[in-house]
Design a protein around this motif. Structure first.
Motif, PDB file in Angstrom:
ATOM      1  N   GLU A   1       0.310  -1.573   0.086  1.00 59.45           N
ATOM      2  CA  GLU A   1      -0.533   0.632  -0.012  1.00 59.45           C
ATOM      3  C   GLU A   1       0.534   1.204  -0.160  1.00 59.45           C
ATOM      4  O   GLU A   1       0.716   2.042  -0.869  1.00 59.45           O
ATOM      5  CB  GLU A   1      -0.917  -0.025   1.323  1.00 59.45           C
ATOM      6  CG  GLU A   1      -2.013  -0.842   0.876  1.00 59.45           C
ATOM      7  CD  GLU A   1      -3.091  -0.488   2.315  1.00 59.45           C
ATOM      8  OE1 GLU A   1      -2.267  -0.352   3.175  1.00 59.45           O
ATOM      9  OE2 GLU A   1      -3.923  -1.523   1.700  1.00 59.45           O
ATOM     10  N   SER A   2       1.834   1.534   0.882  1.00 63.82           N
ATOM     11  CA  SER A   2       3.244   2.521   0.942  1.00 63.82           C
ATOM     12  C   SER A   2       3.293   2.839  -0.655  1.00 63.82           C
ATOM     13  O   SER A   2       3.525   3.187  -0.979  1.00 63.82           O
ATOM     14  CB  SER A   2       4.080   2.209   1.660  1.00 63.82           C
ATOM     15  OG  SER A   2       4.749   3.775   1.774  1.00 63.82           O
ATOM     16  N   ARG A   3       4.179   1.035  -1.350  1.00 66.27           N
ATOM     17  CA  ARG A   3       4.236   1.800  -2.286  1.00 66.27           C
ATOM     18  C   ARG A   3       3.129   2.149  -3.977  1.00 66.27           C
ATOM     19  O   ARG A   3       3.867   2.932  -4.736  1.00 66.27           O
ATOM     20  CB  ARG A   3       5.304   0.477  -3.199  1.00 66.27           C
ATOM     21  CG  ARG A   3       6.059  -0.330  -2.317  1.00 66.27           C
ATOM     22  CD  ARG A   3       6.588  -1.573  -2.931  1.00 66.27           C
ATOM     23  NE  ARG A   3       7.497  -1.608  -2.023  1.00 66.27           N
ATOM     24  CZ  ARG A   3       8.844  -2.634  -2.422  1.00 66.27           C
ATOM     25  NH1 ARG A   3       8.186  -4.163  -2.546  1.00 66.27           N
ATOM     26  NH2 ARG A   3       9.590  -2.938  -1.569  1.00 66.27           N
ATOM     27  N   LYS A   4       1.790   1.557  -3.582  1.00 59.56           N
ATOM     28  CA  LYS A   4       0.886   2.358  -4.391  1.00 59.56           C
ATOM     29  C   LYS A   4       0.995   3.973  -4.051  1.00 59.56           C
ATOM     30  O   LYS A   4       1.006   4.739  -4.990  1.00 59.56           O
ATOM     31  CB  LYS A   4      -0.012   1.555  -3.953  1.00 59.56           C
ATOM     32  CG  LYS A   4       0.237  -0.274  -4.895  1.00 59.56           C
ATOM     33  CD  LYS A   4      -0.880  -0.663  -4.576  1.00 59.56           C
ATOM     34  CE  LYS A   4      -1.807  -2.166  -4.632  1.00 59.56           C
ATOM     35  NZ  LYS A   4      -2.325  -2.965  -5.124  1.00 59.56           N
ATOM     36  N   ALA A   5       0.771   4.370  -2.874  1.00 60.90           N
ATOM     37  CA  ALA A   5       1.094   5.685  -2.359  1.00 60.90           C
ATOM     38  C   ALA A   5       2.249   6.892  -2.895  1.00 60.90           C
ATOM     39  O   ALA A   5       1.723   7.525  -3.517  1.00 60.90           O
ATOM     40  CB  ALA A   5       0.372   5.518  -1.285  1.00 60.90           C
ATOM     41  N   VAL A   6       2.905   5.924  -2.931  1.00 65.75           N
ATOM     42  CA  VAL A   6       4.427   6.969  -3.209  1.00 65.75           C
ATOM     43  C   VAL A   6       4.115   6.599  -5.206  1.00 65.75           C
ATOM     44  O   VAL A   6       4.511   7.842  -5.295  1.00 65.75           O
ATOM     45  CB  VAL A   6       5.687   5.839  -2.934  1.00 65.75           C
ATOM     46  CG1 VAL A   6       6.609   6.163  -3.830  1.00 65.75           C
ATOM     47  CG2 VAL A   6       6.176   6.035  -1.478  1.00 65.75           C
ATOM     48  N   ALA A   7       3.385   5.609  -6.072  1.00 66.66           N
ATOM     49  CA  ALA A   7       3.612   6.000  -7.098  1.00 66.66           C
ATOM     50  C   ALA A   7       2.819   6.743  -7.165  1.00 66.66           C
ATOM     51  O   ALA A   7       2.425   7.555  -8.723  1.00 66.66           O
ATOM     52  CB  ALA A   7       3.288   4.430  -7.198  1.00 66.66           C
ATOM     53  N   ALA A   8       1.572   6.822  -7.073  1.00 63.90           N
ATOM     54  CA  ALA A   8       0.013   7.575  -6.785  1.00 63.90           C
ATOM     55  C   ALA A   8       1.217   9.149  -7.151  1.00 63.90           C
ATOM     56  O   ALA A   8       0.714   9.880  -7.328  1.00 63.90           O
ATOM     57  CB  ALA A   8      -0.467   7.258  -6.346  1.00 63.90           C
ATOM     58  N   GLN A   9       1.753   9.400  -5.155  1.00 67.22           N
ATOM     59  CA  GLN A   9       2.047  10.681  -5.803  1.00 67.22           C
ATOM     60  C   GLN A   9       2.826  11.167  -6.287  1.00 67.22           C
ATOM     61  O   GLN A   9       3.267  12.624  -6.950  1.00 67.22           O
ATOM     62  CB  GLN A   9       2.632  10.270  -3.965  1.00 67.22           C
ATOM     63  CG  GLN A   9       2.854  12.266  -3.231  1.00 67.22           C
ATOM     64  CD  GLN A   9       3.711  12.484  -2.121  1.00 67.22           C
ATOM     65  OE1 GLN A   9       4.268  11.219  -1.866  1.00 67.22           O
ATOM     66  NE2 GLN A   9       3.949  13.340  -1.602  1.00 67.22           N
ATOM     67  N   LYS A  10       4.018  10.368  -6.620  1.00 69.94           N
ATOM     68  CA  LYS A  10       4.555  10.593  -7.790  1.00 69.94           C
ATOM     69  C   LYS A  10       3.750  11.199  -9.419  1.00 69.94           C
ATOM     70  O   LYS A  10       4.320  12.002  -9.751  1.00 69.94           O
ATOM     71  CB  LYS A  10       6.029   9.610  -8.448  1.00 69.94           C
ATOM     72  CG  LYS A  10       7.020   9.295  -7.359  1.00 69.94           C
ATOM     73  CD  LYS A  10       7.873   7.989  -7.606  1.00 69.94           C
ATOM     74  CE  LYS A  10       9.019   7.549  -6.461  1.00 69.94           C
ATOM     75  NZ  LYS A  10       9.592   7.136  -6.874  1.00 69.94           N
ATOM     76  N   LYS A  11       3.348  10.462  -9.891  1.00 72.42           N
ATOM     77  CA  LYS A  11       1.800  10.652 -10.469  1.00 72.42           C
ATOM     78  C   LYS A  11       1.655  12.100 -10.446  1.00 72.42           C
ATOM     79  O   LYS A  11       1.594  12.747 -11.678  1.00 72.42           O
ATOM     80  CB  LYS A  11       1.409   9.380 -11.397  1.00 72.42           C
ATOM     81  CG  LYS A  11       0.330   9.273 -12.090  1.00 72.42           C
ATOM     82  CD  LYS A  11      -0.719   8.827 -12.677  1.00 72.42           C
ATOM     83  CE  LYS A  11      -1.682   8.634 -13.977  1.00 72.42           C
ATOM     84  NZ  LYS A  11      -2.567   7.559 -13.702  1.00 72.42           N
TER      85      LYS A  11
END
Length: 102
Positions: free
Chosen positions: A9-19
């Motif tokens: 979930e943390s990796r998904k949140a970071v990816a969404a934030q980068k996008k």
């Protein structure tokens, strides 16, 4: 197992934030605004640029923003430059609209 879920979930949140950051940076790169004082001639309405050159308002704004211009004639200029057109096509009785307050 719980740690794995939190990590995913943390990796998904970071990816969404980068996008989202990339989208915001792209949008910001497309924004052009004018700010500050623009030296404008009281006689001809040309604007002086940072190098001391004078240019038409339309050219200056097009060079510094994404605005595009179309040209027409307001009722006052039609009366001034083409009085015969006004005689053929009189303006409506309420031709002057109040400008909205900003």
């Amino acid at each position: 197992m719980r740690e794995w879920t939190l990590l995913t979930e943390s990796r998904k949140a970071v990816a969404a934030q980068k996008k989202l950051i990339a989208q915001l940076e792209e949008a910001l790169s497309k924004v052009k605004t004018l700010s500050g004082l623009l030296p404008i001639c009281s006689g001809c309405n040309k604007i002086r640029d940072d190098h001391g050159y004078w240019s038409q308002v339309e050219g200056y704004i097009q060079a510094h923003t994404d605005a595009q211009f179309t040209h027409g004639l307001c009722p006052d200029c039609i009366r001034k430059y083409f009085p015969e057109m006004e005689a053929e096509n009189p303006p409506p009785t309420s031709s002057i609209k109040p400008q909205p307050k900003k």
